[in-house]
Write an enzyme that holds these catalytic residues in place. Structure first.
Site, PDB file in Angstrom:
ATOM      1  N   GLU A   1      -0.710  -9.031  -5.058  1.00 43.24           N
ATOM      2  CA  GLU A   1      -2.133  -9.829  -5.572  1.00 43.24           C
ATOM      3  C   GLU A   1      -2.330 -11.115  -5.665  1.00 43.24           C
ATOM      4  O   GLU A   1      -2.876 -11.942  -4.938  1.00 43.24           O
ATOM      5  CB  GLU A   1      -3.002  -9.168  -6.467  1.00 43.24           C
ATOM      6  CG  GLU A   1      -3.354  -7.632  -6.151  1.00 43.24           C
ATOM      7  CD  GLU A   1      -4.563  -7.542  -5.228  1.00 43.24           C
ATOM      8  OE1 GLU A   1      -5.277  -8.508  -5.197  1.00 43.24           O
ATOM      9  OE2 GLU A   1      -4.725  -6.493  -4.554  1.00 43.24           O
TER      10      GLU A   1
ATOM     11  N   GLY B   1       3.637 -22.220  -1.889  1.00 45.35           N
ATOM     12  CA  GLY B   1       2.560 -23.101  -2.274  1.00 45.35           C
ATOM     13  C   GLY B   1       1.818 -22.447  -3.592  1.00 45.35           C
ATOM     14  O   GLY B   1       2.129 -21.388  -3.926  1.00 45.35           O
TER      15      GLY B   1
ATOM     16  N   ARG C   1       0.920  -1.224  -0.025  1.00 47.64           N
ATOM     17  CA  ARG C   1       0.029  -0.011   0.007  1.00 47.64           C
ATOM     18  C   ARG C   1       0.700   1.129   0.027  1.00 47.64           C
ATOM     19  O   ARG C   1       0.324   2.185  -0.009  1.00 47.64           O
ATOM     20  CB  ARG C   1      -0.961   0.028   1.065  1.00 47.64           C
ATOM     21  CG  ARG C   1      -2.000  -1.134   1.020  1.00 47.64           C
ATOM     22  CD  ARG C   1      -3.119  -0.826   2.188  1.00 47.64           C
ATOM     23  NE  ARG C   1      -3.987  -1.950   2.145  1.00 47.64           N
ATOM     24  CZ  ARG C   1      -4.869  -2.578   3.179  1.00 47.64           C
ATOM     25  NH1 ARG C   1      -4.608  -1.758   4.455  1.00 47.64           N
ATOM     26  NH2 ARG C   1      -5.714  -3.363   3.011  1.00 47.64           N
TER      27      ARG C   1
ATOM     28  N   THR D   1      -3.539 -16.911   0.673  1.00 49.46           N
ATOM     29  CA  THR D   1      -2.200 -17.123   1.412  1.00 49.46           C
ATOM     30  C   THR D   1      -2.453 -15.546   2.595  1.00 49.46           C
ATOM     31  O   THR D   1      -2.800 -14.699   2.051  1.00 49.46           O
ATOM     32  CB  THR D   1      -1.116 -16.806   0.743  1.00 49.46           C
ATOM     33  OG1 THR D   1      -1.086 -17.757  -0.369  1.00 49.46           O
ATOM     34  CG2 THR D   1       0.305 -17.151   1.590  1.00 49.46           C
TER      35      THR D   1
END
Length: 402
Positions: free
Chosen positions: A85, A129, A73, A91
């Site tokens: 994103e 992952g 941000r 996650t």
DNA sequence: AAGTCGTGGGT
DNA sequence: TACCCAAGACT
């Protein structure tokens, strides 16, 4: 707190023309009480023109006070926001932050990512992952260099065509980077909105409706902050368990809170039990004290990552017999199965595995990539250079402790 | 259009 | 322990 919380470079109100009254909620989706008389406040139909300014204002004011200060941000760089994103898909923020910081140091621009080898990219992703996210991110970077001169596109139709970017991620990027009025619907927003309208079916069964609600509520001027605020609300107050309704800016507007059903909503799907597989795994040593590893095919689970070869134990088969058979079938070599090295239990999303890992001695034959993309002899010290899934990292740690 | 795809955190 | 869930996308 950020000084640019309320920004207004995008003022196209007509981009968000929907109102609640254009899309009345079917009564069957409402929780109890027909919309009769004056006792039907809080129904989704009532989030009409007159309610929207107050809903938006109260959420934005709360965000200005309680919004999270997150690394992505602090920038408007669409590439950095894009990376965040993708990493944030399924996650948690806490997990993503260190990966995000390292990623931008290693791949500071779209062009630098496009130029990298896939193995580098997967290594930087190791442990996060869902490795298709990394492969798609890499591919998309190469597409952007080829087709758009390395500049991230600004229109929704182009962005959503990029591999790995769906509707929610496209909305997240475009609103965060350019303040475009594009709605989002991630896990947080689904939960917040399902409670707001007291959705009486699992959110999965009402995706279209929830998109309508998210689109209608979205502040057409302060789109960036509104979407971020909605996600923060879900992440910090409107949590899955024990939501902090007393602190919520939408407390008086929330139908779940009015009905005191916030702990029962949203309704969850019942899950089917997951299978448990027994796997035989080989740590094969040759006479040069090297170990044989293989690179998994791109399309499969953990695609592109390296592993110690092995496979599923058939009913009635011993671990030793399984390992010997699998190595013959998949690598085409003869081995001798020795002592057990370690046993690892690991849970994936849709099944569990027990890895029965044994030391093995190479006997004969030339290793071939029969059911994988590549095989390679490596020393123990070289293992660090290759991306491995978590369960295999545990095997490496066991080897190092010998 | 339901299944597939990882891992860590929280309870 | 075992289960749920997390800034979802892809097939």
């Amino acid at each position: 707190m950020k000084s640019d919380r309320v920004s207004s470079e995008h003022t196209n109100e007509s981009a968000n023309p929907l109102t609640a009254r254009d899309h009345p909620l079917p009564y069957s989706l409402l929780l109890n009480h027909p919309p009769t008389g004056s006792s039907d406040q809080g129904r989704w139909e009532d989030f009409g023109i007159s309610q929207l300014p107050e809903l938006r204002r109260s959420l934005l004011n709360w965000y200005a006070e309680a919004g999270r200060d997150l690394p992505w941000r602090r920038t408007r760089d669409p590439y950095a926001i894009w990376v965040s994103e993708i990493m944030l898909q399924q996650t948690q923020v806490k997990t993503v932050i260190p990966y995000f910081e390292r990623w931008l140091e290693q791949f500071p621009t779209i062009a630098s990512l496009a130029d990298a080898e896939q193995q580098q990219v997967l290594k930087a992703w190791q442990g996060l992952g869902y490795y298709a996210r990394a492969r798609n991110l890499h591919r998309a970077a190469q597409l952007i260099v080829q087709d758009y001169g390395g500049t991230f596109p600004t229109d929704f139709e182009t962005v959503i065509e990029l591999p790995g970017i769906g509707r929610t991620t496209a909305g997240g990027i475009l609103s965060a980077a350019y303040n475009q009025p594009v709605a989002i619907l991630d896990g947080n927003v689904k939960r917040v909105l399902a409670r707001m309208i007291a959705l009486e079916v699992p959110p999965k069964r009402a995706i279209g409706l929830l998109w309508q609600v998210s689109t209608t509520l979205l502040d057409p001027i302060h789109s960036r902050d509104f979407n971020q605020a909605l996600m923060d609300l879900g992440a910090t107050l409107c949590t899955p368990k024990n939501p902090a309704c007393l602190l919520c800016p939408w407390q008086t507007h929330c139908r779940a809170n009015q009905l005191n059903m916030q702990s029962e909503l949203p309704i969850s799907e019942n899950r089917t039990p997951i299978p448990h597989k027994q796997i035989g795994v080989a740590v094969i040593w040759n006479e040069e004290h090297q170990i044989l590893i293989d690179r998994r095919r791109q399309e499969v689970l953990l695609g592109g990552l390296w592993e110690f070869p092995g496979g599923k134990i058939e009913p009635g088969e011993t671990v030793e017999a399984c390992i010997q058979r699998e190595i013959q079938e998949e690598i085409g070599i003869e081995i001798e199965v020795g002592d057990r090295l370690i046993t690892i239990d690991h849970a994936y999303t849709h099944f569990r595995v027990t890895l029965n890992v044994h030391h093995c001695r190479y006997v004969s034959g030339e290793p071939q990539a029969i059911e994988c993309d590549e095989v390679r002899w490596v020393t123990v010290d070289e293992l660090d250079q290759y991306p491995f899934p978590k369960a295999n990292v545990q095997i490496i740690e066991a080897i190092r402790q010998l």
